[in-house]
Scaffold this motif. Structure first.
Motif, PDB file in Angstrom:
ATOM      1  N   LEU A   1       0.819  -1.226   0.000  1.00  0.00           N
ATOM      2  CA  LEU A   1       0.000   0.000   0.000  1.00  0.00           C
ATOM      3  C   LEU A   1       0.847   1.268   0.000  1.00  0.00           C
ATOM      4  CD1 LEU A   1      -2.761  -1.082   2.537  1.00  0.00           C
ATOM      5  CD2 LEU A   1      -3.036  -0.805   0.086  1.00  0.00           C
ATOM      6  N   HIS A   2       2.022   1.241   0.644  1.00  0.00           N
ATOM      7  CA  HIS A   2       2.741   2.504   0.857  1.00  0.00           C
ATOM      8  C   HIS A   2       3.888   2.742  -0.112  1.00  0.00           C
ATOM      9  CE1 HIS A   2       0.562   3.577   4.516  1.00  0.00           C
ATOM     10  NE2 HIS A   2       0.492   2.259   4.710  1.00  0.00           N
ATOM     11  N   ASN A   3       4.450   1.690  -0.682  1.00  0.00           N
ATOM     12  CA  ASN A   3       5.549   1.944  -1.637  1.00  0.00           C
ATOM     13  C   ASN A   3       5.297   1.341  -3.008  1.00  0.00           C
ATOM     14  OD1 ASN A   3       5.942  -0.757  -1.215  1.00  0.00           O
ATOM     15  ND2 ASN A   3       7.815  -0.521   0.021  1.00  0.00           N
ATOM     16  N   GLY A   4       4.163   0.662  -3.181  1.00  0.00           N
ATOM     17  CA  GLY A   4       3.803   0.167  -4.507  1.00  0.00           C
ATOM     18  C   GLY A   4       4.597  -1.047  -4.968  1.00  0.00           C
ATOM     19  N   GLU A   5       5.476  -1.576  -4.125  1.00  0.00           N
ATOM     20  CA  GLU A   5       6.246  -2.762  -4.498  1.00  0.00           C
ATOM     21  C   GLU A   5       5.302  -3.970  -4.577  1.00  0.00           C
ATOM     22  OE1 GLU A   5       9.584  -3.301  -5.057  1.00  0.00           O
ATOM     23  OE2 GLU A   5       9.810  -1.118  -5.137  1.00  0.00           O
ATOM     24  N   PRO A   6       5.639  -4.962  -5.428  1.00  0.00           N
ATOM     25  CA  PRO A   6       4.799  -6.168  -5.486  1.00  0.00           C
ATOM     26  C   PRO A   6       4.768  -6.867  -4.128  1.00  0.00           C
ATOM     27  CG  PRO A   6       6.332  -6.119  -7.328  1.00  0.00           C
ATOM     28  CD  PRO A   6       6.751  -5.006  -6.409  1.00  0.00           C
ATOM     29  N   LEU A   7       3.590  -7.426  -3.780  1.00  0.00           N
ATOM     30  CA  LEU A   7       3.441  -8.143  -2.512  1.00  0.00           C
ATOM     31  C   LEU A   7       3.826  -9.604  -2.747  1.00  0.00           C
ATOM     32  CD1 LEU A   7       0.543  -7.726  -0.014  1.00  0.00           C
ATOM     33  CD2 LEU A   7       1.332 -10.007  -0.570  1.00  0.00           C
ATOM     34  N   TYR A   8       4.769 -10.079  -1.930  1.00  0.00           N
ATOM     35  CA  TYR A   8       5.255 -11.449  -2.078  1.00  0.00           C
ATOM     36  C   TYR A   8       4.700 -12.338  -0.958  1.00  0.00           C
ATOM     37  CZ  TYR A   8       8.579 -10.219  -5.738  1.00  0.00           C
ATOM     38  OH  TYR A   8       9.145  -9.819  -6.916  1.00  0.00           O
ATOM     39  N   ILE A   9       4.327 -13.553  -1.369  1.00  0.00           N
ATOM     40  CA  ILE A   9       3.926 -14.550  -0.366  1.00  0.00           C
ATOM     41  C   ILE A   9       5.195 -15.122   0.237  1.00  0.00           C
ATOM     42  CG2 ILE A   9       2.868 -16.829  -0.043  1.00  0.00           C
ATOM     43  CD1 ILE A   9       0.901 -16.101  -2.249  1.00  0.00           C
ATOM     44  N   PRO A  10       5.301 -15.118   1.556  1.00  0.00           N
ATOM     45  CA  PRO A  10       6.538 -15.596   2.178  1.00  0.00           C
ATOM     46  C   PRO A  10       6.565 -17.118   2.327  1.00  0.00           C
ATOM     47  CG  PRO A  10       5.044 -14.833   3.865  1.00  0.00           C
ATOM     48  CD  PRO A  10       4.353 -14.598   2.557  1.00  0.00           C
ATOM     49  N   VAL A  11       7.778 -17.649   2.497  1.00  0.00           N
ATOM     50  CA  VAL A  11       7.937 -19.042   2.908  1.00  0.00           C
ATOM     51  C   VAL A  11       7.617 -19.088   4.397  1.00  0.00           C
ATOM     52  CG1 VAL A  11       9.555 -20.922   3.238  1.00  0.00           C
ATOM     53  CG2 VAL A  11       9.709 -19.502   1.188  1.00  0.00           C
ATOM     54  N   THR A  12       6.655 -19.903   4.786  1.00  0.00           N
ATOM     55  CA  THR A  12       6.244 -19.954   6.197  1.00  0.00           C
ATOM     56  C   THR A  12       6.482 -21.355   6.768  1.00  0.00           C
ATOM     57  OG1 THR A  12       4.007 -20.554   5.535  1.00  0.00           O
ATOM     58  CG2 THR A  12       4.448 -18.212   5.919  1.00  0.00           C
ATOM     59  N   GLN A  13       6.500 -21.392   8.076  1.00  0.00           N
ATOM     60  CA  GLN A  13       6.608 -22.692   8.738  1.00  0.00           C
ATOM     61  C   GLN A  13       5.275 -23.424   8.652  1.00  0.00           C
ATOM     62  OE1 GLN A  13       8.652 -23.385  12.446  1.00  0.00           O
ATOM     63  NE2 GLN A  13       9.071 -21.194  12.623  1.00  0.00           N
ATOM     64  N   GLU A  14       5.392 -24.736   8.525  1.00  0.00           N
ATOM     65  CA  GLU A  14       4.172 -25.540   8.548  1.00  0.00           C
ATOM     66  C   GLU A  14       3.614 -25.569   9.963  1.00  0.00           C
ATOM     67  OE1 GLU A  14       2.581 -26.784   6.084  1.00  0.00           O
ATOM     68  OE2 GLU A  14       4.077 -26.075   4.656  1.00  0.00           O
ATOM     69  N   PRO A  15       2.290 -25.543  10.113  1.00  0.00           N
ATOM     70  CA  PRO A  15       1.718 -25.628  11.464  1.00  0.00           C
ATOM     71  C   PRO A  15       2.044 -26.986  12.095  1.00  0.00           C
ATOM     72  CG  PRO A  15       0.008 -25.323   9.786  1.00  0.00           C
ATOM     73  CD  PRO A  15       1.289 -25.485   9.064  1.00  0.00           C
TER      74      PRO A  15
ATOM     75  N   SER B   1       7.757 -13.895   8.922  1.00  0.00           N
ATOM     76  CA  SER B   1       8.100 -14.325   7.558  1.00  0.00           C
ATOM     77  C   SER B   1       7.640 -13.286   6.543  1.00  0.00           C
ATOM     78  CB  SER B   1       7.447 -15.672   7.251  1.00  0.00           C
ATOM     79  OG  SER B   1       7.861 -16.645   8.152  1.00  0.00           O
ATOM     80  N   PHE B   2       6.459 -12.722   6.747  1.00  0.00           N
ATOM     81  CA  PHE B   2       5.903 -11.724   5.821  1.00  0.00           C
ATOM     82  C   PHE B   2       6.757 -10.451   5.814  1.00  0.00           C
ATOM     83  CE2 PHE B   2       2.969  -8.358   4.532  1.00  0.00           C
ATOM     84  CZ  PHE B   2       2.371  -8.917   3.399  1.00  0.00           C
ATOM     85  N   LYS B   3       7.172 -10.034   7.014  1.00  0.00           N
ATOM     86  CA  LYS B   3       8.005  -8.835   7.103  1.00  0.00           C
ATOM     87  C   LYS B   3       9.343  -9.042   6.404  1.00  0.00           C
ATOM     88  CE  LYS B   3       6.360  -6.387  11.210  1.00  0.00           C
ATOM     89  NZ  LYS B   3       6.728  -5.842  12.533  1.00  0.00           N
ATOM     90  N   ALA B   4       9.900 -10.267   6.562  1.00  0.00           N
ATOM     91  CA  ALA B   4      11.189 -10.547   5.920  1.00  0.00           C
ATOM     92  C   ALA B   4      11.059 -10.563   4.404  1.00  0.00           C
ATOM     93  CB  ALA B   4      11.715 -11.891   6.417  1.00  0.00           C
TER      94      ALA B   4
ATOM     95  N   PRO C   1      13.105 -14.540   8.389  1.00  0.00           N
ATOM     96  CA  PRO C   1      12.585 -15.579   7.485  1.00  0.00           C
ATOM     97  C   PRO C   1      12.338 -16.874   8.252  1.00  0.00           C
ATOM     98  CG  PRO C   1      14.929 -15.248   7.102  1.00  0.00           C
ATOM     99  CD  PRO C   1      14.506 -14.175   8.045  1.00  0.00           C
ATOM    100  N   ALA C   2      11.498 -17.719   7.702  1.00  0.00           N
ATOM    101  CA  ALA C   2      11.062 -18.942   8.388  1.00  0.00           C
ATOM    102  C   ALA C   2      12.230 -19.834   8.767  1.00  0.00           C
ATOM    103  CB  ALA C   2      10.080 -19.711   7.500  1.00  0.00           C
ATOM    104  N   ARG C   3      13.262 -19.887   7.902  1.00  0.00           N
ATOM    105  CA  ARG C   3      14.356 -20.823   8.181  1.00  0.00           C
ATOM    106  C   ARG C   3      15.191 -20.416   9.374  1.00  0.00           C
ATOM    107  NH1 ARG C   3      19.033 -18.751   5.511  1.00  0.00           N
ATOM    108  NH2 ARG C   3      18.516 -16.958   4.194  1.00  0.00           N
ATOM    109  N   ARG C   4      15.031 -19.173   9.828  1.00  0.00           N
ATOM    110  CA  ARG C   4      15.814 -18.765  10.989  1.00  0.00           C
ATOM    111  C   ARG C   4      14.940 -18.546  12.222  1.00  0.00           C
ATOM    112  NH1 ARG C   4      19.212 -15.556   7.451  1.00  0.00           N
ATOM    113  NH2 ARG C   4      18.260 -13.624   8.157  1.00  0.00           N
ATOM    114  N   GLN C   5      13.702 -18.900  12.107  1.00  0.00           N
ATOM    115  CA  GLN C   5      12.801 -18.753  13.257  1.00  0.00           C
ATOM    116  C   GLN C   5      12.907 -19.972  14.179  1.00  0.00           C
ATOM    117  OE1 GLN C   5       8.844 -18.260  11.787  1.00  0.00           O
ATOM    118  NE2 GLN C   5       9.318 -16.400  10.631  1.00  0.00           N
TER     119      GLN C   5
END
Length: 988
Positions: free
Chosen positions: A629-643, A685-688, A747-751
């Motif tokens: 919304l604020h910088n117009g960059e494409p929104l990326y789906i992050p790699v997340t941990q499986e529940p 993950s989303f922020k990263a 990122p998820a791999r370092r969480q």
């Protein structure tokens, strides 16, 4: 004092001679009951249809009365019928004889296959019985019998009741009844004779006719003709010419050889003995007249082959041994045992003694030795050998299961162990047998068992067979111990467990199945981490079931929001997109260089601009055309941990913990923090993946319904979309806002791992090791019942028996209710087992009858269909008529069965005659044997029944002609005459 005593001396006793006696009160009570039941006055019904006594509905009602302190039960038995039309019957009803007297002459329902004894003897549609209430009581003395008969006679006269009234006398097992029926100017007396030994002159028709005529004492010189109905019953007990096709399973064939371990996946079925013990053939001559036939002590015209009517019934064996029922029953017995595995097998198999215990002190030095540690091949013999060696050593006796049986079972359970090369697991998880029919799936859902192609299901069948054939409870404990060792071996060596569907535990299955699925999930995660392979831990993790993941904290209230977001199929690809070579989870974040200087404020709404300068990490792919919304960059789906996957006991445990936090503000806050663990991970993950993003961006992806867009007109008059967070997201101290502010771009791999596979696997392995055989049986009983129902359905489909289909539906409905409870009652489980055994016995009976009647040998299709219908009716009905009697197709087969049985008997008799000629000569001299030689195809009748009827005036020639009837039954040890003799009470 004297004055006080004077009035007492004047009192004198008054005797009231009008007071009712006990006998009068008893009669009054009988009359009262008859009045209550509205049995007063004439009762005329429709003529009886043929077979109505068997096909119709019989009902009864009871009451209790007493004679002094002796209690009687009064029972009214009656056939339910439509009330007849009353038009035109009022005039006739005044002079008409009672309905019961008319029924004495009715021939439509002679010899009913299933009815009250008084119905069979007298052909009555309605009657009342007065009998001692206590089963042990009996009216034995003649004076008491006469007193009761007098009582009912007075009660009938006073009330005008036309229903026959009987009293039961003597011991109940003798079934002795005396009774009376009264009508306008007429009376019928019901009398009975019961003897142990039969007088020889009454074993044939001519002797019984003499009794009947003398009892009637008809004064007329030309006696009206006597109508006769005769039934002879022949019993076929010797079925030796037809061997029972069901053989007990060959235990030796279950191990090795051509059969191999496949037999362990099949339940046995059928009866070990013939479930049909006898065949009863009734040959009937329904309408004969005196003088047409001859039947005396020298000669008889009554040839069963020539009888116009044949009917057959079969006698079922009492509780035949049924294999499937025994299997389930024996397995159910394990549930009641209390012993642990160690108590059953002796000392713990994991203990070490003597030198081996001393070796533990050198364990660390051994680990540091340079010698390479070989990885054992995945073979059954290697897996089992060590454990078995320890078991034998500690107990000093042979193991409950020998090596061949154990290897066969383990190869059946773990087919991937056959190959010398260890499988990587990618194929082992797809080892499931092709998907069964949809009906089977609904069945395991209903029973809360496991799919019929799963390891759990196979294990249940193997334990069932081990319990029955190989060592009983000890064998079960031994196999379970080996199974637990195998599970640990697979966990430690990263070998996936075969026969389990991929994904998180399926809560529709039994808990043991869920535990094994959980262990498989742990092996997948560990395998992916240890080997560094970029494989998806599960291809369908997020789409299994609501709340499946539990999201390690549950996030139970949040999962449903992620329906359209994250395109759940895409999440499964998350591990494939990692480009970093150092793919591993960190357990802490303190040494992460990327986080230096960013602090918590970097995540705050409207945070510093340097957030956007961070290097994006952990991106999966772009989310369509959405932009930040604020910088117009494409929104990326992050790699997340499986529940984190969870089993039902963990979910229950977690819900209890959350419930205990209470409703206070602090408790609610803590509960929210526990539930938001997965949410926080996804935010990081989303922020990263999207530097410079805001909470609105995250909500648009994660929970689109919480981002509301509206069309508004701006200052220039253009219609633009304006979006804002939903009302619940704007609540102060919102959990999402709080979590967003706390989240760091990691990122998820370092969480920190949401799912600790090592800890969860150890918990599962500990759970399995602690299971007693009784616990194990409780877990697997739904699978055993599921397998038994499938087996019964499979066998029934070959026979197509309607009654069995109905019972199977009842079993499924009953089991569905019972097995969904955590600890079903033993009584209800026994009921299910009994139902399964009942169905198995019915199917076994059908097969026995088909084999005996040779339905498969019929050349003509019509004959085969007719025989199959006949066999089906024998199973469903108490008695079945044989079409064409002795000349029909079924009749010829029955005749042949008797002929073959007679030949066997004759051959044994000849052998006996050689040894005992004198006895045989004496036997051949008796009248019964001489008469029987004429019909040698059949044995002497086991039962002879005759009904004699006549309509004659009694007691005087000018009396009204009334129905007379006598029933006679003659068996080997029993002789009974039941007579109903009517007399005119007006003209005598």
């Amino acid at each position: 004092m004297a004055a006080d005593s004077e009035p007492e001396s004047e009192v004198f006793e008054i005797t009231d001679f009008t007071t009712a006696s006990e006998w009068e009160r008893f009669i009054s009570k009988v009359e009262e009951v008859l009045n209550d039941w509205k049995l007063i006055g004439p009762s005329l019904g429709k003529p009886l249809e043929k077979g109505i006594f068997t096909s119709g509905t019989w009902e009864e009602r009871s009451d209790e009365i007493s004679f002094a302190d002796f209690r009687f039960s009064v029972t009214h038995h009656y056939l339910v019928q439509e009330s007849p039309d009353k038009e035109g019957k009022d005039e006739e009803s005044e002079d008409a004889i009672p309905q019961s007297m008319q029924d004495l002459l009715c021939m439509n329902n002679d010899f009913p296959p299933r009815a009250h004894c008084l119905v069979r003897w007298y052909g009555l549609r309605e009657f009342v019985v007065i009998a001692p209430a206590a089963h042990s009581d009996a009216v034995l003395s003649e004076s008491k019998c006469n007193l009761l008969l007098s009582s009912i006679s007075i009660a009938l006269g006073n009330t005008g009741c036309q229903v026959p009234l009987f009293v039961q006398i003597h011991h109940k097992w003798r079934r002795m009844y005396m009774g009376e029926c009264q009508g306008p100017g007429v009376r019928t007396d019901f009398e009975m004779v019961h003897l142990r030994k039969v007088p020889s002159q009454y074993t044939h028709l001519s002797g019984l006719l003499d009794i009947f005529k003398s009892k009637i004492g008809c004064p007329l010189t030309p006696l009206p003709p006597v109508s006769i109905a005769i039934r002879f019953t022949y019993v076929l007990q010797d079925w030796q010419q037809y061997f029972w096709p069901q053989q007990p399973p060959d235990i030796d064939a279950l191990v090795g050889g051509e059969v191999g371990g496949l037999e362990f996946g099949k339940l046995p079925f059928g009866a070990c003995e013939d479930p049909i013990s006898e065949l009863h053939l009734a040959t009937t001559w329904p309408h004969l007249t005196e003088g047409i036939i001859v039947d005396n002590d020298v000669y008889s015209d009554l040839d069963p082959v020539q009888a116009p009517h044949w009917s057959v019934r079969v006698r079922k064996a009492d509780n035949p041994q049924c294999l499937l029922g025994d299997f389930v029953t024996e397995f159910l017995k394990i549930c009641r045992r209390k012993e642990s595995t160690d108590e059953i097998l002796g000392r713990s198999t994991f203990e070490e003694e003597g030198r081996e215990v001393a070796d533990i002190t050198h364990a660390l030095s051994k680990l540091t030795e340079p010698a390479p540690v070989p990885i054992h091949k995945l073979s059954v013999s290697n897996m089992v050998h060590t454990a078995k060696k320890k078991i034998r050593k500690h107990r000093g006796e042979e193991s409950p299961l020998n090596n061949d049986v154990l290897n066969t079972i383990l190869l059946f359970l773990f087919p991937d162990a056959v190959s010398e090369k260890p499988l990587d697991g990618t194929t082992s998880i797809d080892n499931s047998i092709p998907a069964p029919e949809a009906g089977d799936y609904t069945l395991y859902n209903q029973f809360k068992s496991a799919p019929s192609d799963s390891l759990t299901y196979k294990l249940a069948l193997c334990l069932c067979m081990i319990n029955f054939y190989h060592g009983g409870l000890k064998g079960v404990a031994h196999l379970w111990q080996e199974f637990v060792l195998e599970m640990r071996f697979r966990w430690e060596n990263n070998f996936l467990i075969p026969g389990l569907a991929s994904g998180p535990p399926d809560l529709r299955c039994c808990l043991l199945h869920q535990k094994l699925q959980m262990l498989n999930c742990c092996i997948e995660r560990k395998k992916a981490r240890d080997e560094g392979k970029k494989t998806s831990p599960s291809d369908s993790t997020t789409s299994a079931y609501p709340g499946d993941a539990g999201k390690t904290g549950g996030q139970l209230g949040l999962d449903h929001l992620r329906d359209t977001e994250k395109e759940k199929g895409e999440v499964g690809k998350s591990w494939d997109s990692w480009s970093d070579s150092e793919e591993e989870f960190f357990e802490c974040l303190s040494d992460t260089e990327d986080l230096k200087g960013n602090g918590q404020e970097s995540g705050k709404k409207g945070g510093p601009k340097e957030m956007a300068n961070l290097k994006p990490e952990g991106r999966l792919h772009q989310h369509g055309k959405l932009t930040l919304l604020h910088n117009g960059e494409p929104l990326y789906i992050p790699v997340t941990q499986e529940p984190a996957p969870m089993t039902e006991d963990l979910l229950e445990e977690q819900s209890e913990v959350l419930a205990k936090l209470g409703t206070s503000a602090e408790g609610a806050h803590l509960r929210a923090r526990m539930q938001s663990a997965c949410l926080l991970s996804d935010m990081e993950s989303f922020k990263a993946a999207n530097p410079g993003c805001f909470l609105e961006d995250f909500v648009r992806w994660y929970s689109p319904r919480d981002y509301i867009e509206e069309e508004v007109t701006d200052e220039k008059g253009n219609v633009v979309l304006k979006g804002e967070l939903s009302a619940r997201m704007k609540i102060p101290s919102n959990m999402w806002v709080e979590a967003w502010e706390t989240a760091k771009p990691v990122p998820a791999r370092r969480q920190r791992r949401l799912f600790d596979d090592t800890r969860e696997a150890e918990k599962v392995l500990h759970y399995l090791a602690m299971q007693k055989p009784a616990d194990l049986a409780r877990h697997l009983l739904p699978c055993v019942i599921h397998a038994a129902v499938l087996k019964v359905k499979e066998e029934e489909s070959l026979e197509n028996i309607p009654s069995v289909k109905k019972i199977i539906k009842q079993i499924i409905a009953h089991s569905s209710k019972v097995l969904h409870f955590p600890n079903p009652e033993d009584k209800k489980l026994e009921e299910i087992t009994l139902q399964i055994t009942t169905v198995e016995a019915i199917i076994a009976r059908a097969r026995s009858l088909k084999a005996k009647f040779g339905t498969e040998k019929c050349e003509h299709e019509e004959e085969k269909e007719g025989l199959e219908r006949f066999v089906s009716c024998l199973l469903e009905q108490p008695e079945v008529s044989v079409t064409g009697a002795g000349r029909g197709h079924a009749g010829r087969i029955i005749h042949k069965l008797f002929v073959n049985a007679q030949r066997l008997t004759e051959s044994s008799d000849e052998a006996a005659a050689v040894a005992l000629p004198e006895e045989e000569l004496k036997k051949s001299g008796c009248p019964e044997e001489r008469r029987q030689t004429l019909v040698s195809d059949f044995p002497p009748p086991a039962g002879r029944e005759l009904i004699l009827r006549a309509t004659v005036p009694r007691p005087a020639p000018y009396s009204k002609a009334l129905p007379q009837r006598m029933y006679s039954v003659l068996t080997k040890e029993d002789f009974r005459l039941a007579g109903a003799f009517s007399s005119d009470t007006s003209f005598f």
